[in-house]
Design a protein around this motif. Sequence first.
Motif, PDB file in Angstrom:
ATOM      1  N   LYS A  43      42.182  36.390  36.464  1.00 58.33           N
ATOM      2  CA  LYS A  43      42.774  36.667  38.230  1.00 58.33           C
ATOM      3  C   LYS A  43      41.890  37.813  38.597  1.00 58.33           C
ATOM      4  O   LYS A  43      41.819  37.378  39.562  1.00 58.33           O
ATOM      5  N   SER A  44      41.828  39.019  37.956  1.00 59.65           N
ATOM      6  CA  SER A  44      41.069  39.718  38.673  1.00 59.65           C
ATOM      7  C   SER A  44      39.905  39.859  38.455  1.00 59.65           C
ATOM      8  O   SER A  44      39.360  40.210  39.662  1.00 59.65           O
ATOM      9  N   THR A  45      38.999  39.206  37.509  1.00 62.37           N
ATOM     10  CA  THR A  45      37.942  38.990  37.367  1.00 62.37           C
ATOM     11  C   THR A  45      37.270  37.802  39.124  1.00 62.37           C
ATOM     12  O   THR A  45      36.612  38.689  40.278  1.00 62.37           O
ATOM     13  N   THR A  46      37.731  36.559  39.308  1.00 61.07           N
ATOM     14  CA  THR A  46      38.035  36.022  40.510  1.00 61.07           C
ATOM     15  C   THR A  46      38.268  37.123  41.343  1.00 61.07           C
ATOM     16  O   THR A  46      36.791  36.792  42.415  1.00 61.07           O
ATOM     17  N   LEU A  47      39.432  37.784  41.933  1.00 59.19           N
ATOM     18  CA  LEU A  47      39.205  38.615  42.843  1.00 59.19           C
ATOM     19  C   LEU A  47      38.221  39.628  43.375  1.00 59.19           C
ATOM     20  O   LEU A  47      37.533  39.646  43.862  1.00 59.19           O
ATOM     21  N   ARG A  48      37.700  40.388  42.100  1.00 57.73           N
ATOM     22  CA  ARG A  48      36.091  40.356  41.978  1.00 57.73           C
ATOM     23  C   ARG A  48      35.319  40.915  42.678  1.00 57.73           C
ATOM     24  O   ARG A  48      34.466  40.648  43.043  1.00 57.73           O
ATOM     25  N   MET A  49      34.913  39.017  42.299  1.00 60.35           N
ATOM     26  CA  MET A  49      34.141  38.139  42.698  1.00 60.35           C
ATOM     27  C   MET A  49      34.076  38.130  44.283  1.00 60.35           C
ATOM     28  O   MET A  49      33.126  38.012  45.210  1.00 60.35           O
ATOM     29  N   VAL A  50      34.825  37.379  44.664  1.00 56.49           N
ATOM     30  CA  VAL A  50      35.125  37.403  46.060  1.00 56.49           C
ATOM     31  C   VAL A  50      35.518  39.183  47.137  1.00 56.49           C
ATOM     32  O   VAL A  50      34.464  39.093  47.764  1.00 56.49           O
ATOM     33  N   ALA A  51      35.422  40.027  45.868  1.00 54.50           N
ATOM     34  CA  ALA A  51      34.966  41.429  46.989  1.00 54.50           C
ATOM     35  C   ALA A  51      33.382  41.455  47.037  1.00 54.50           C
ATOM     36  O   ALA A  51      33.019  42.559  47.874  1.00 54.50           O
ATOM     37  N   GLY A  52      33.444  40.743  45.575  1.00 56.43           N
ATOM     38  CA  GLY A  52      31.861  41.521  46.248  1.00 56.43           C
ATOM     39  C   GLY A  52      31.746  42.496  44.695  1.00 56.43           C
ATOM     40  O   GLY A  52      30.415  42.987  44.421  1.00 56.43           O
ATOM     41  N   LEU A  53      31.899  42.800  43.743  1.00 59.16           N
ATOM     42  CA  LEU A  53      32.392  43.445  42.422  1.00 59.16           C
ATOM     43  C   LEU A  53      32.148  43.074  41.500  1.00 59.16           C
ATOM     44  O   LEU A  53      31.258  44.201  40.937  1.00 59.16           O
ATOM     45  N   GLU A  54      31.936  42.368  41.186  1.00 55.43           N
ATOM     46  CA  GLU A  54      31.351  41.225  40.147  1.00 55.43           C
ATOM     47  C   GLU A  54      30.232  40.167  40.850  1.00 55.43           C
ATOM     48  O   GLU A  54      30.877  39.512  41.871  1.00 55.43           O
ATOM     49  N   ASP A  55      28.938  40.522  39.992  1.00 58.32           N
ATOM     50  CA  ASP A  55      28.364  39.031  40.200  1.00 58.32           C
ATOM     51  C   ASP A  55      28.850  37.968  40.130  1.00 58.32           C
ATOM     52  O   ASP A  55      29.302  37.956  39.151  1.00 58.32           O
ATOM     53  N   ILE A  56      28.358  36.358  40.744  1.00 56.11           N
ATOM     54  CA  ILE A  56      29.127  35.472  40.350  1.00 56.11           C
ATOM     55  C   ILE A  56      28.226  34.595  39.395  1.00 56.11           C
ATOM     56  O   ILE A  56      26.743  34.392  39.851  1.00 56.11           O
ATOM     57  N   THR A  57      27.769  34.139  38.162  1.00 61.33           N
ATOM     58  CA  THR A  57      27.313  33.351  37.469  1.00 61.33           C
ATOM     59  C   THR A  57      26.835  32.178  38.312  1.00 61.33           C
ATOM     60  O   THR A  57      25.788  31.287  38.075  1.00 61.33           O
ATOM     61  N   SER A  58      27.817  31.324  38.066  1.00 59.82           N
ATOM     62  CA  SER A  58      27.508  30.196  39.230  1.00 59.82           C
ATOM     63  C   SER A  58      28.882  29.748  40.375  1.00 59.82           C
ATOM     64  O   SER A  58      29.365  29.874  40.188  1.00 59.82           O
ATOM     65  N   GLY A  59      28.423  28.889  40.971  1.00 61.92           N
ATOM     66  CA  GLY A  59      29.408  28.727  42.126  1.00 61.92           C
ATOM     67  C   GLY A  59      28.558  29.068  43.710  1.00 61.92           C
ATOM     68  O   GLY A  59      28.129  30.062  43.625  1.00 61.92           O
TER      69      GLY A  59
END
Length: 364
Positions: A43-59
């Motif tokens: 859940k936190s990883t998903t939020l951080r991808m929305v924020a741009g703090l984690e790169d999105i692997t695909s999608g």
Amino acid sequence: MATVQLKNITKVYDGGVKAVDSVNIDIEDRQFVVLVGPSGCGKSTTLRMVAGLEDITSGELYIDGKLVNDVPPKDRDIAMVFQNYALYPHMTVYDNMAFGLKIRKFPKEEIDQRVREAAKMLEIEELLDRKPKALSGGQRQRVAVGRAIVRQPKVFLFDEPLSNLDAKLRVQMRAEISSLHNRLKATMIYVTHDQVEALTMADVIVVMKFGVIMQIGGPLELYNEPANKFVAGFIGSPPMNFLETVVEADGSDIYVNEGTFRLKVNAAQKKLLTPYVGKSVTFGIRPEDVVFSNTANDGETIDGTVSVVEPLGSETHVYIATSKSQVIGKIDPTLVPTPDTKISLIPDMAKAKFFDIDTEHVIK
């Protein structure tokens, strides 16, 4: 504000560890969406991808209809409130709240107006000259929320913002954030492991496990119509009771037999369970959907011995040990049995759920 769309979002870390697996969520403008699940569910990883703090692997990730996979966090028009507040210790409350606007070269008068309006909204006007070390946990969290408000972003993101607060303050801040959402009419995405927070705050709840979405729906939908055993056990406190039973036909009737009890199902459930005659299913009943009798009997009840009694003021939780399992019930606080008492539990079969043993999906 804005819509947010996650289309087949996946995050894979080094070593092939898949933290988030093909997540699809459509968040409408002004919705309050809560991502909930146990630690490590993604859940936190998903939020951080929305924020741009984690790169999105695909999608693909869209904010207000714009693809933002490669857009830097500062250009996504989002504001994030962190679990640890993330305040600058050497700055006053005023400067902490104003900092993001100052580096964006907003006019001094507009910065002052936004900071003071947010401070008034959060009732921290008298704290503007203090440093974070002079604040309580609840006050620091209000400052962190205020710093997000002054940005006037399209989307607010909250990453377990209440987990460092004591129980009483959590309840208070929960209500304040819900009230804030109503006043700002903002799009908010909120992450928590606490299903009570999810049920009391969300318009829509996303339940996650091992990086996969288990179910998306409103609080009452997830509570009353769980899609699977995991959601049924995660949403609700105490959790739903699960008992392995065998489906039996007796004349024109259908029963579920656990070995220590045998319960007749209603007409609608009979239609669902007929294909399972002779097979095992998981019988689920919530603690609040049982009635207790002071004496054990041989009727269609679950008989056992009281092992633990937990008085909680407005209700009492009673743990009953049968010869094969344990069952929890909620009862009126005036009807408190003593430990080691023999007792019968009468389930409201209309409220019962049945789950496939292999898939753990609800039988429907």
